[in-house]
Enzyme design. Structure first.
Site, PDB file in Angstrom:
ATOM      1  N   SER A 141      64.197  34.392  81.279  1.00 46.11           N
ATOM      2  CA  SER A 141      63.879  33.007  81.655  1.00 46.11           C
ATOM      3  C   SER A 141      63.718  32.984  83.170  1.00 46.11           C
ATOM      4  O   SER A 141      64.183  33.910  83.862  1.00 46.11           O
ATOM      5  CB  SER A 141      65.072  32.120  81.249  1.00 46.11           C
ATOM      6  OG  SER A 141      65.020  30.870  81.894  1.00 46.11           O
ATOM      7  N   TYR A 154      74.153  30.353  80.827  1.00 47.16           N
ATOM      8  CA  TYR A 154      72.737  30.648  80.539  1.00 47.16           C
ATOM      9  C   TYR A 154      72.155  31.486  81.687  1.00 47.16           C
ATOM     10  O   TYR A 154      71.476  32.490  81.466  1.00 47.16           O
ATOM     11  CB  TYR A 154      71.969  29.329  80.375  1.00 47.16           C
ATOM     12  CG  TYR A 154      70.543  29.485  79.901  1.00 47.16           C
ATOM     13  CD1 TYR A 154      70.247  29.667  78.551  1.00 47.16           C
ATOM     14  CD2 TYR A 154      69.480  29.435  80.797  1.00 47.16           C
ATOM     15  CE1 TYR A 154      68.937  29.796  78.109  1.00 47.16           C
ATOM     16  CE2 TYR A 154      68.168  29.566  80.369  1.00 47.16           C
ATOM     17  CZ  TYR A 154      67.903  29.745  79.021  1.00 47.16           C
ATOM     18  OH  TYR A 154      66.595  29.877  78.592  1.00 47.16           O
TER      19      TYR A 154
HETATM   20  P1  NAD Z   1      63.871  27.437  69.901  1.00 44.52           P
HETATM   21  O1  NAD Z   1      65.182  26.758  69.699  1.00 44.52           O
HETATM   22  O2  NAD Z   1      62.618  26.699  69.583  1.00 44.52           O
HETATM   23  O3  NAD Z   1      63.867  28.827  69.113  1.00 44.52           O
HETATM   24  C1  NAD Z   1      64.973  29.671  69.152  1.00 44.52           C
HETATM   25  C2  NAD Z   1      65.223  30.233  67.767  1.00 44.52           C
HETATM   26  O4  NAD Z   1      66.345  31.132  67.869  1.00 44.52           O
HETATM   27  C3  NAD Z   1      65.609  29.165  66.719  1.00 44.52           C
HETATM   28  O5  NAD Z   1      64.787  29.299  65.572  1.00 44.52           O
HETATM   29  C4  NAD Z   1      67.068  29.480  66.393  1.00 44.52           C
HETATM   30  O6  NAD Z   1      67.415  29.235  65.039  1.00 44.52           O
HETATM   31  C5  NAD Z   1      67.143  30.955  66.732  1.00 44.52           C
HETATM   32  N1  NAD Z   1      68.516  31.396  67.003  1.00 44.52           N
HETATM   33  C6  NAD Z   1      69.484  30.726  67.685  1.00 44.52           C
HETATM   34  N2  NAD Z   1      70.615  31.439  67.689  1.00 44.52           N
HETATM   35  C7  NAD Z   1      70.358  32.572  67.000  1.00 44.52           C
HETATM   36  C8  NAD Z   1      71.142  33.695  66.654  1.00 44.52           C
HETATM   37  N3  NAD Z   1      72.443  33.781  66.999  1.00 44.52           N
HETATM   38  N4  NAD Z   1      70.571  34.685  65.932  1.00 44.52           N
HETATM   39  C9  NAD Z   1      69.262  34.596  65.554  1.00 44.52           C
HETATM   40  N5  NAD Z   1      68.484  33.553  65.844  1.00 44.52           N
HETATM   41  C10 NAD Z   1      69.029  32.554  66.563  1.00 44.52           C
HETATM   42  O7  NAD Z   1      63.881  27.914  71.442  1.00 44.52           O
HETATM   43  P2  NAD Z   1      62.700  28.377  72.433  1.00 44.52           P
HETATM   44  O8  NAD Z   1      62.550  27.336  73.456  1.00 44.52           O
HETATM   45  O9  NAD Z   1      61.529  28.850  71.672  1.00 44.52           O
HETATM   46  O10 NAD Z   1      63.420  29.606  73.154  1.00 44.52           O
HETATM   47  C11 NAD Z   1      63.190  30.951  72.764  1.00 44.52           C
HETATM   48  C12 NAD Z   1      63.681  31.866  73.870  1.00 44.52           C
HETATM   49  O11 NAD Z   1      62.965  31.587  75.077  1.00 44.52           O
HETATM   50  C13 NAD Z   1      65.161  31.706  74.202  1.00 44.52           C
HETATM   51  O12 NAD Z   1      65.727  32.966  74.497  1.00 44.52           O
HETATM   52  C14 NAD Z   1      65.138  30.834  75.441  1.00 44.52           C
HETATM   53  O13 NAD Z   1      66.287  31.009  76.242  1.00 44.52           O
HETATM   54  C15 NAD Z   1      63.886  31.362  76.119  1.00 44.52           C
HETATM   55  N6  NAD Z   1      63.299  30.427  77.087  1.00 44.52           N
HETATM   56  C16 NAD Z   1      62.773  29.245  76.661  1.00 44.52           C
HETATM   57  C17 NAD Z   1      62.219  28.371  77.602  1.00 44.52           C
HETATM   58  C18 NAD Z   1      61.607  27.054  77.224  1.00 44.52           C
HETATM   59  O14 NAD Z   1      61.231  26.283  78.127  1.00 44.52           O
HETATM   60  N7  NAD Z   1      61.450  26.741  75.961  1.00 44.52           N
HETATM   61  C19 NAD Z   1      62.206  28.728  78.975  1.00 44.52           C
HETATM   62  C20 NAD Z   1      62.757  29.956  79.345  1.00 44.52           C
HETATM   63  C21 NAD Z   1      63.289  30.807  78.393  1.00 44.52           C
END
Ligand code: NAD
Length: 249
Positions: A141, A154
């Site tokens: 991230s 985080y």
């Molecule tokens: P999201 O919540 O849409 O998707 C995350 C998925 O991970 C969900 O389906 C959830 O069920 C699954 N999950 C949660 N805990 C879990 C576990 N213990 N084991 C297996 N699966 C698990 O989130 P997103 O926004 O798509 O984020 C995805 C990744 O991108 C994350 O690592 C997040 O930190 C990173 N990220 C997201 C953003 C953003 O702006 N959306 C920015 C930077 C980084």
């Protein structure tokens, strides 16, 4: 778009958001896909949408047994793995540094850092055992390089992901294994929408981003697939920001 025909991709957290976009882009590029998620219903829905080229696996990435079962399921279904995107992650509710509980700290570290470590271990064991090349993209991230306000665990986890990415990139380069990280900025996914609404900042914050908009999940997925492709054959150990220029210095 790169051609992943004949390749197998494993994506964690693939039931929603960025992980879902990565799984769907791999499938659209010809790969067979393992759609892994803690949420079995979500994983099954994404895999069904892809069709015969995908299987759904329920797995909690913070549990070593689940991670081993997930990799075994990929081998049983498709004969092995070529590309892995360790994307599953959670974000704690923001609050002052001194008010986070140990439980809140531990769960985020367990999923976002230990989960990536366990997945990498199991994937690399698979490749070493099968004498097979492999490529990993870990989801960090912008919080991997600057603090996420109100979310110290985080920030720590996402910094840590970059550390273990570099560690494994150097250790296994000669075994044909590449390991890189993608660092998304604000990306339009369900938790990001919830965060914007809860913070009351909504569209105001989005308009202040350099491009005046968030990334789409598919724009982040495109970077993941490029790192997994042969086009990136000498790219190893990098932290690739996909943030529209937000952290440009
Ligand atoms: P999201 O919540 O849409 O998707 C995350 C998925 O991970 C969900 O389906 C959830 O069920 C699954 N999950 C949660 N805990 C879990 C576990 N213990 N084991 C297996 N699966 C698990 O989130 P997103 O926004 O798509 O984020 C995805 C990744 O991108 C994350 O690592 C997040 O930190 C990173 N990220 C997201 C953003 C953003 O702006 N959306 C920015 C930077 C980084």
């Amino acid at each position: 778009m790169s051609n992943f025909a004949g390749k197998v991709a494993l994506v964690t957290g693939a039931g929603s958001g960025i992980g879902r976009a990565v799984a769907e882009r791999f499938a659209a590029s010809g790969a067979q896909v393992v759609v892994a998620d803690l949420d079995e219903v979500a994983a099954t829905a994404v895999a069904s949408g892809i069709g015969d080229a995908a299987i759904a696996v329920q797995a909690d990435v913070s549990r070593a047994g689940d991670v081993a079962t997930m990799v075994r399921a990929a081998v049983d279904a498709f004969g092995g793995i070529d590309c892995a995107c360790n994307n599953a992650g959670i974000a704690p509710a923001p609050k002052p540094f001194t008010e986070h509980t140990l439980d809140e700290w531990a769960r985020t570290i367990d999923v976002n850092l230990t989960g990536v470590f366990l997945c990498m271990q199991e994937q690399i064991r698979h490749w070493l055992g099968a004498r097979r090349n492999g490529v990993i993209v870990n989801m960090s991230s912008g919080a991997g390089v600057v603090p996420a306000p109100g979310q110290p665990q985080y920030t720590a986890a996402k910094h840590g992901v970059l550390g273990i990415t570099k560690q494994a990139a150097q250790e296994f380069a000669r075994q044909g294994i590449r390991v890189n990280a993608v660092l998304p900025g604000q990306t339009d996914t369900p938790p990001m929408r919830e965060y914007l609404e809860a913070s009351g900042m909504g569209d105001r914050m989005v308009k202040m981003l350099p491009m005046g908009r968030m990334a789409t999940p598919d724009e982040v997925a495109a970077a993941v697939l490029w790192l997994c492709s042969d086009e990136a054959s000498y790219v190893n150990g990098v932290s690739l920001l996909v943030d529209g220029g937000l952290l440009a210095r």
